[in-house]
Design a protein around this motif. Structure first.
Motif, PDB file in Angstrom:
ATOM      1  N   MET A 133       0.833  -1.197   0.000  1.00  0.00           N
ATOM      2  CA  MET A 133       0.000   0.000   0.000  1.00  0.00           C
ATOM      3  C   MET A 133       0.874   1.257   0.000  1.00  0.00           C
ATOM      4  O   MET A 133       0.374   2.356  -0.188  1.00  0.00           O
ATOM      5  N   LYS A 149      -1.319  -2.515  -3.850  1.00  0.00           N
ATOM      6  CA  LYS A 149      -2.284  -3.563  -3.504  1.00  0.00           C
ATOM      7  C   LYS A 149      -3.668  -3.330  -4.103  1.00  0.00           C
ATOM      8  O   LYS A 149      -4.447  -4.267  -4.204  1.00  0.00           O
ATOM      9  N   ASP A 150      -3.961  -2.087  -4.470  1.00  0.00           N
ATOM     10  CA  ASP A 150      -5.280  -1.855  -5.052  1.00  0.00           C
ATOM     11  C   ASP A 150      -5.272  -1.997  -6.577  1.00  0.00           C
ATOM     12  O   ASP A 150      -6.216  -1.600  -7.256  1.00  0.00           O
TER      13      ASP A 150
END
Length: 220
Positions: A85, A106-107
């Protein structure tokens, strides 16, 4: 068919299990190990090292920086792909300096993760908006430097304050935290940064960090 072995090192169990399930859906990849942090990974490391380690940055007990350092020293054939992140330029640069082959948030879309794994497996690096070809080139050049570069820095005439700012810009500190550490106002830090941008013909903090690495102001 040869399977590429993957180790997942991340303290977020649900995310890690979801990643493992996603990666297992592709026949060319095989999950051989899951760990909560670097110490857990070292304790579980198989006799045959994994081809790729998907590594988080912020973890308890042994973080991504320490883990990447250990992998570089003990498992030189294993390639590290960071999945984090943390989006700070300095964190990305630091992980690349420690041998990471790519950096992914992570997204990101799951298909991007598959693309990243394929790129690291087939080409050695995953290049994206966080990691450019130019960045990899600079890091490789810095690693191969034989000490002449320091003279180039001195020729540009950086003041002591500019050098100190440049060193701090290579950490994970925000500009506000750098201002606090140097006992100056954020506006003064902005003037140091903008002055260096102009003096060095650089347009971003990543550029400053790369310049510092290349010129021996911080070590690789």
């Amino acid at each position: 068919m040869h399977h590429t072995s993957i180790a997942l090192v991340d303290d977020h169990v649900l995310l890690r299990q979801g990643l493992a399930s996603f990666i297992r859906s592709f026949p060319q990849y095989e999950i051989v190990l899951e760990a909560d942090n670097g110490a857990d990974f070292i304790g579980k490391a198989p006799a045959n090292p994994p081809d790729i380690v998907l590594l988080d940055v912020n973890m308890p007990r042994m973080n991504g920086y320490e883990t990447a350092t250990w992998i570089r020293e003990h498992l030189p054939q294993t390639r590290v792909l960071v999945l984090s992140m943390v989006e700070h330029d300095a964190a990305i640069i630091r992980m690349l300096r420690l041998g990471a082959r790519g950096y992914l948030l992570k997204d990101s879309n799951p298909n991007i993760l598959l693309h990243a794994l394929d790129a690291v497996r087939d080409h050695g690096f995953f290049i994206n908006e966080l990691v450019s070809n130019r960045m990899i080139h600079y890091l490789n050049e810095a690693g191969n430097s034989n000490g002449h570069s320091h003279q180039a820095t001195m020729a540009i005439n950086l003041s002591e304050r500019e050098l100190r700012f440049l060193q701090l810009a290579c950490t994970e500190k925000t500009y506000k935290e750098i201002a606090d550490e140097m006992y100056v106002s954020p506006r003064t830090i902005d003037s140091y940064r903008d002055g260096l941008f102009e003096k060095l013909q650089i347009k971003s903090r990543v550029g400053l960090v790369l310049y510092a690495i290349k010129n021996g102001i911080v070590s690789v």
